[in-house]
Design an enzyme around this catalytic site. Structure first.
Site, mmCIF file in Angstrom:
data_model
loop_
_atom_site.group_PDB
_atom_site.id
_atom_site.type_symbol
_atom_site.label_atom_id
_atom_site.label_comp_id
_atom_site.label_asym_id
_atom_site.label_seq_id
_atom_site.Cartn_x
_atom_site.Cartn_y
_atom_site.Cartn_z
ATOM 1 N N GLU A 57 17.668 41.133 24.003
ATOM 2 C CA GLU A 57 18.277 41.758 25.181
ATOM 3 C C GLU A 57 17.335 42.816 25.763
ATOM 4 O O GLU A 57 17.157 42.907 26.991
ATOM 5 C CB GLU A 57 19.612 42.398 24.805
ATOM 6 N N ASP A 61 15.914 42.339 29.480
ATOM 7 C CA ASP A 61 16.236 43.306 30.529
ATOM 8 C C ASP A 61 14.999 43.572 31.399
ATOM 9 O O ASP A 61 15.081 43.618 32.632
ATOM 10 C CB ASP A 61 16.732 44.606 29.897
ATOM 11 N N GLU A 133 20.759 38.541 29.348
ATOM 12 C CA GLU A 133 19.442 39.173 29.226
ATOM 13 C C GLU A 133 18.722 38.675 27.975
ATOM 14 O O GLU A 133 17.501 38.441 27.995
ATOM 15 C CB GLU A 133 19.590 40.687 29.186
#
Length: 248
Positions: A57, A61, A133
């Site tokens: 993640e 991102d 993400e």
């Protein structure tokens, strides 16, 4: 480090079907699986904490922000930095990318601990957004030197129309004010915001809000503050009512 204990034959088939649908080809199937593995499952089963999607993640991102920046830079050559930043902020928000995750049926793919699952975790905006993400992070790693290119291609192939539709909604800097002005133009009644639920400890609460108009719920929102939840509810109402910038 392995997630083979949760990669049953049925699970592998599910991931294979997912890849085929979205033009992905993971040689490392455990990496793809990890993108959907929530920390609650890892904790409940005493697994290595790095087997959850949290590190992916973090990487995804950054990939998401860069890819969206490139798309917007290409699509809107006359826009200045301020407007591009505003559109990007809305595009990469949890509220928006959780919609992408729902469209891709992430609710059926995310692996949760029993407690989180019983609380409807697979439907939570934050969990869906984080998993999306994480998937981008996994794509970036799987495709090695072509990782960013593949992630960008993935977003363009599946969500370009949705990404570009954000531009119009970014004219709404204050959804509550826009909704109020719109309803006042119809009659003298104002939207009513009702906090329906609070979750979490005192220092980390999540608030759920409904906005009602003419005794009907026209939008809902959840956030870490009542004010932010109200704004999300108003924005959902704006979308449902199909209010355009020129209607303000």
């Amino acid at each position: 480090m392995s997630t083979s204990n949760i990669l049953s034959k049925k699970r592998k088939l599910k991931l294979k079907s997912f890849q085929k649908k979205y033009n992905l080809n993971f040689k490392d199937i455990e990496l793809l699986n990890r993108a959907f593995c929530h920390s609650s499952y890892v904790f409940e089963n005493s697994l290595d904490e790095n087997l959850s999607y949290e590190r992916l993640e973090f990487l995804g991102d950054a990939v998401l922000k860069l890819a969206i920046s490139e798309i917007l830079y290409e699509q809107y050559p006359s826009y200045q930095e301020g407007k591009l930043s505003k559109i990007r902020s809305q595009t990469v928000s949890d509220r928006n990318i959780s919609k992408y995750a729902r469209l891709m049926d992430f609710e059926d793919l995310i692996i949760l601990g029993k407690n989180e699952k019983s609380q409807g975790g697979s439907k939570k905006e934050s969990i869906l957004a984080c998993a999306f993400e994480a998937l981008l992070g996994a794509i970036f790693l799987e495709y090695d030197k072509d990782g960013y290119k593949k992630a960008l291609e993935f977003l363009k192939e599946n969500f370009l129309e949705d990404i570009l539709s954000i531009e119009e909604m970014c004219d709404f800097l204050n959804p509550k004010a826009v909704l109020q002005e719109y309803t006042q133009g119809l009659n003298s009644k104002l939207p009513e915001y009702i906090t329906t639920k609070e979750e979490g400890p005192e220092h980390d609460k999540t608030f759920y809000v409904d906005v009602k108009y003419n005794n009907k719920i026209i939008g809902t929102g959840c956030a870490k503050s009542i004010k932010a939840a109200q704004q999300k509810a108003a924005l959902e109402a704006i979308e449902k009512l199909k209010i355009k910038p020129q209607d303000k």
